[in-house]
Design a protein around this motif. Structure first.
Motif, PDB file in Angstrom:
ATOM      1  N   ALA A  86      -2.572   6.041   1.343  1.00  0.00           N
ATOM      2  CA  ALA A  86      -1.786   6.448   2.512  1.00  0.00           C
ATOM      3  C   ALA A  86      -2.491   5.972   3.778  1.00  0.00           C
ATOM      4  CB  ALA A  86      -1.605   7.965   2.528  1.00  0.00           C
ATOM      5  N   ALA A  87      -3.816   6.147   3.822  1.00  0.00           N
ATOM      6  CA  ALA A  87      -4.580   5.691   4.992  1.00  0.00           C
ATOM      7  C   ALA A  87      -4.529   4.175   5.109  1.00  0.00           C
ATOM      8  CB  ALA A  87      -6.028   6.173   4.893  1.00  0.00           C
ATOM      9  N   TYR A  88      -4.621   3.462   3.976  1.00  0.00           N
ATOM     10  CA  TYR A  88      -4.586   2.001   4.006  1.00  0.00           C
ATOM     11  C   TYR A  88      -3.205   1.506   4.450  1.00  0.00           C
ATOM     12  CZ  TYR A  88      -8.611   2.720   0.838  1.00  0.00           C
ATOM     13  OH  TYR A  88      -9.774   3.135   0.239  1.00  0.00           O
TER      14      TYR A  88
ATOM     15  N   ARG B 199     -12.005  -0.847   6.851  1.00  0.00           N
ATOM     16  CA  ARG B 199     -12.776  -1.841   6.088  1.00  0.00           C
ATOM     17  C   ARG B 199     -11.910  -2.536   5.048  1.00  0.00           C
ATOM     18  NH1 ARG B 199     -18.114  -1.490   5.802  1.00  0.00           N
ATOM     19  NH2 ARG B 199     -17.867  -3.663   5.213  1.00  0.00           N
ATOM     20  N   ILE B 200     -11.039  -1.792   4.383  1.00  0.00           N
ATOM     21  CA  ILE B 200     -10.145  -2.405   3.388  1.00  0.00           C
ATOM     22  C   ILE B 200      -9.228  -3.412   4.087  1.00  0.00           C
ATOM     23  CG2 ILE B 200      -8.157  -1.941   1.880  1.00  0.00           C
ATOM     24  CD1 ILE B 200     -10.787  -1.248   0.516  1.00  0.00           C
ATOM     25  N   VAL B 201      -8.678  -3.021   5.221  1.00  0.00           N
ATOM     26  CA  VAL B 201      -7.763  -3.895   5.951  1.00  0.00           C
ATOM     27  C   VAL B 201      -8.473  -5.180   6.382  1.00  0.00           C
ATOM     28  CG1 VAL B 201      -6.397  -4.121   8.071  1.00  0.00           C
ATOM     29  CG2 VAL B 201      -6.248  -2.035   6.703  1.00  0.00           C
TER      30      VAL B 201
ATOM     31  N   GLU C 163       0.843  -1.209   0.000  1.00  0.00           N
ATOM     32  CA  GLU C 163       0.000   0.000   0.000  1.00  0.00           C
ATOM     33  C   GLU C 163       0.875   1.254   0.000  1.00  0.00           C
ATOM     34  OE1 GLU C 163      -3.156   0.364  -0.482  1.00  0.00           O
ATOM     35  OE2 GLU C 163      -4.132  -1.497   0.133  1.00  0.00           O
ATOM     36  N   LEU C 164       2.020   1.179   0.687  1.00  0.00           N
ATOM     37  CA  LEU C 164       2.946   2.308   0.710  1.00  0.00           C
ATOM     38  C   LEU C 164       3.487   2.592  -0.696  1.00  0.00           C
ATOM     39  CD1 LEU C 164       4.368   4.378   2.534  1.00  0.00           C
ATOM     40  CD2 LEU C 164       6.164   2.673   2.905  1.00  0.00           C
TER      41      LEU C 164
END
Length: 188
Positions: free
Chosen positions: A67-69, A169-171, A47-48
Motif C-alpha cells: 500500500a505504501a509502495y 527506497r523501493i521506488v 503495486e495497487l
C-alpha cells in the motif's frame, strides 16, 4: 512472535529472507519483474494490485508495505489505496483497472475462479493479454508471499511511517538493489 527463531528482528518477509537468503534473490527477482519491469500498467497500478490481494488475504505486513509502495507512485496516494481496499468498484480508478482487480480477486479465491467472462470484461475495457497475464501472476505470487509471511507469523510493525520510509527506497532503487544492500546473499 514468529513461529521459528529467525535470528533477526527484521519485519515480515525481510526477516524470512535473512533467515533463508537462498530464497531472497528469486523471490525479489520475481517482484522486480512483476512490479517494476516493462509494462503498460504503471508501477503504482501493479503495486495497487499487490496491495489489494494482500488486503483480501488479510496479510497486514504485505498490505501495509505494498500500500505504501503504491501510494508513493500514484498521484492520489494512500487515499486511493484505501478506497480500492474498501471497494474497488466505487474507487476512482479506470474501468480497465477495476476489471483487472476483479480478476485478481478471483485468483485470490482460487485460480479456477477466474472465468471467461472476467477475462472478456477486462479485454472489453482495453486490457491486453500481457496485462491480464501479469495481473494473474501478481495475484498468485502475492497469495504465496502473504502465506509465507503469515504462515511463519512474522513481525508486522504498527507504524505506517516504517512502511512509507521503505517505499521511497523501493521506488527509487527497486527490490533487487535493496536486497544486495541488505547482504541477503545465498549461503555457500
Amino acid at each position: 512472535m514468529p513461529h521459528i527463531a529467525l535470528g533477526s528482528d527484521a519485519p515480515g518477509i525481510r526477516g524470512l529472507f535473512a533467515f533463508r537468503p537462498e530464497t531472497a534473490h528469486p523471490l525479489n527477482a520475481l517482484a522486480e519483474v512483476l512490479l517494476r519491469g516493462e509494462s503498460t500498467l504503471s508501477r503504482g497500478e501493479r503495486e495497487l494490485i499487490a496491495a489489494y490481494v494482500s488486503s483480501l488475504n488479510e496479510c497486514r505486513y504485505c498490505f501495509s508495505s505494498h500500500a505504501a509502495y503504491a501510494a508513493a507512485q500514484l498521484p492520489e496516494g494512500m487515499t486511493l489505496v484505501e478506497q480500492v481496499k474498501r471497494d474497488p468498484e466505487t474507487a476512482p480508478i479506470s474501468a480497465k483497472l477495476k476489471a483487472l482487480l476483479r480478476i485478481a480477486a478471483a485468483v485470490q479465491r482460487g485460480g479456477r475462479e477466474v472465468r471467461e467472462e472476467d477475462v472478456a470484461a477486462a479485454r472489453a475495457e482495453g486490457a491486453t493479454d500481457l496485462e491480464i497475464h501479469d495481473t494473474v501472476l501478481i495475484a498468485a505470487a502475492f497469495c504465496m508471499y502473504n502465506r509465507y509471511v503469515d504462515g511463519l507469523a512474522t513481525i508486522a510493525p504498527d507504524d505506517p511511517e516504517s512502511y512509507a520510509a521503505r517505499a521511497a527506497r523501493i521506488v527509487s532503487d527497486g527490490y533487487l538493489a535493496l536486497l544486495a544492500e541488505s547482504g541477503a546473499a545465498p549461503r555457500p
